[in-house]
Design a protein around this motif. Structure first.
Motif, PDB file in Angstrom:
ATOM      1  N   VAL A 231       0.840  -1.195   0.000  1.00 45.47           N
ATOM      2  CA  VAL A 231       0.000   0.000   0.000  1.00 45.47           C
ATOM      3  C   VAL A 231       0.875   1.245   0.000  1.00 45.47           C
ATOM      4  O   VAL A 231       0.580   2.246  -0.642  1.00 45.47           O
ATOM      5  CB  VAL A 231      -0.960  -0.004   1.213  1.00 45.47           C
ATOM      6  CG1 VAL A 231      -1.736   1.309   1.288  1.00 45.47           C
ATOM      7  CG2 VAL A 231      -1.931  -1.178   1.115  1.00 45.47           C
ATOM      8  N   ASP A 303      -6.180  -0.304   5.302  1.00 48.88           N
ATOM      9  CA  ASP A 303      -5.754   0.366   4.074  1.00 48.88           C
ATOM     10  C   ASP A 303      -5.627  -0.633   2.927  1.00 48.88           C
ATOM     11  O   ASP A 303      -5.964  -0.337   1.783  1.00 48.88           O
ATOM     12  CB  ASP A 303      -4.418   1.079   4.286  1.00 48.88           C
ATOM     13  CG  ASP A 303      -4.522   2.247   5.247  1.00 48.88           C
ATOM     14  OD1 ASP A 303      -5.519   2.978   5.185  1.00 48.88           O
ATOM     15  OD2 ASP A 303      -3.612   2.400   6.080  1.00 48.88           O
ATOM     16  N   VAL A 304      -5.092  -1.813   3.240  1.00 46.81           N
ATOM     17  CA  VAL A 304      -4.979  -2.861   2.221  1.00 46.81           C
ATOM     18  C   VAL A 304      -6.357  -3.229   1.711  1.00 46.81           C
ATOM     19  O   VAL A 304      -6.594  -3.335   0.496  1.00 46.81           O
ATOM     20  CB  VAL A 304      -4.263  -4.104   2.791  1.00 46.81           C
ATOM     21  CG1 VAL A 304      -4.256  -5.231   1.760  1.00 46.81           C
ATOM     22  CG2 VAL A 304      -2.833  -3.766   3.206  1.00 46.81           C
ATOM     23  N   ASP A 307      -7.759  -0.440  -0.369  1.00 47.56           N
ATOM     24  CA  ASP A 307      -7.073  -0.365  -1.649  1.00 47.56           C
ATOM     25  C   ASP A 307      -7.561  -1.451  -2.598  1.00 47.56           C
ATOM     26  O   ASP A 307      -7.676  -1.237  -3.816  1.00 47.56           O
ATOM     27  CB  ASP A 307      -5.560  -0.500  -1.423  1.00 47.56           C
ATOM     28  CG  ASP A 307      -4.752  -0.285  -2.696  1.00 47.56           C
ATOM     29  OD1 ASP A 307      -4.822   0.832  -3.250  1.00 47.56           O
ATOM     30  OD2 ASP A 307      -4.076  -1.229  -3.135  1.00 47.56           O
TER      31      ASP A 307
END
Length: 318
Positions: A231, A303-304, A307
């Protein structure tokens, strides 16, 4: 894939399950290595539990194949069941029986000799911290005690592969930590574990590798630290007045790509790192944006997930 023993305790190839027009699991591929904890991370309804039910022979795949403990789940389900342990989120437990009675019944069902049943029951009750409650009816157990009993029941026949379907959902923090430590201990002793969870912290703490599933598809897979590194940029999250959001969005776009965040906030992946936060604040001020709050977060599994899917993991309460 064959029915001969495999070095990988769990293998899935184009595994698919449809319920009418609904594609609950939509052609997933998976390989779990011997001796690892593999995390299956996703929100409710993503397909985690459906996948586990196919891998544990409780649901027949619509398409694709799976080999578990060396045997095809569709053609040799009995062989699979003899070799795996399963603790499902909605497992039915007779509330009128005691913990000891349930473990002894489980031992009978797995053909464990009666000469070993008593000692095995005592060993497992001690292992999960239920020795003092062994002669109490399960209906009097707390949620944490019931989940630990579920775990003990799944271990009665000493399986080499253990499936845990959201084992800590609804548990208090201390009960969660206790169960995490037991999972780690089992793994250290050589048990391969597939763990489904909607808790980011749980996946990060326990799993050697994770697969993120969303809308029936695996959208990202790898070691947690590698996925977070991919990320890359830290996320700056800002909270501004509602009528200033458009102006704030224009400023943030100068510093990187916008990222999904909680409603009412804006997030940006800072391509030049945390050192540009002061520049962001200055630009917001120049645009006459009133900044209520800001925070900066290093890359996380959330966040992963964002994303990979375009949205946050709504089920996470950790």
């Amino acid at each position: 894939m064959t029915n001969s023993p495999s070095n990988s305790p769990i293998l899935a190839e184009n595994l698919t399950r449809h319920f009418g027009e609904v594609k609950a699991v939509d052609g997933i591929d998976m390989q779990v290595n011997a001796g690892e904890i593999f995390g299956f991370l996703g929100p409710n309804g993503a397909g985690k539990s459906t996948a586990v039910r196919m891998l544990t022979t409780l649901l027949r795949p619509t398409a694709g194949r799976a080999i578990v403990a060396g045997f095809d789940v569709a053609t040799h389900p009995d062989e699979v069941r003899r070799r795996i342990g399963v603790a499902l989120q909605d497992a039915a437990i007779d509330p009128l029986m005691t913990g000891s009675e349930l473990l002894q019944l489980q031992a009978v069902l797995y053909g464990i000799p009666s000469s070993q049943t008593k000692s095995r029951t005592a060993e497992l009750l001690e292992r999960v911290g239920l020795t003092a409650a062994g002669d109490r009816r399960v209906g009097t157990y707390s949620g944490g005690m019931r989940r630990r009993l579920d775990l003990a029941l799944s271990l009665i026949h000493q399986p080499t592969v253990l499936f845990l379907d959201e084992p800590t959902t609804g548990l208090d923090p201390m009960s969660r930590l206790t169960l995490w430590e037991e999972v780690r201990r089992l793994n250290r002793e050589g048990t391969t574990v597939l763990l489904t969870t909607q808790y980011l912290e749980e996946a990060d703490q326990l799993a050697d590798r994770i697969a993120i599933i969303d809308k029936g598809k695996i959208v990202r897979e790898g070691k947690p630290q590698d996925l977070k590194a991919e990320v890359g940029f830290p996320t700056l999250i800002v909270n501004v007045q509602k009528d200033h959001q458009d102006a704030a969005r224009s400023v943030l776009l100068q510093f990187g790509e916008l990222r999904p965040t909680a409603e009412g906030t804006l997030g940006v992946g800072l391509r030049d790192g945390a050192q540009v936060v002061t520049d962001v604040v200055r630009k917001l001020d120049e645009a006459h944006v009133h900044l209520i709050h800001l925070e900066i977060n290093e890359p996380s599994l959330d966040d992963v997930f964002a994303d990979a899917t375009g949205h946050r993991l709504e089920g996470d309460k950790s």
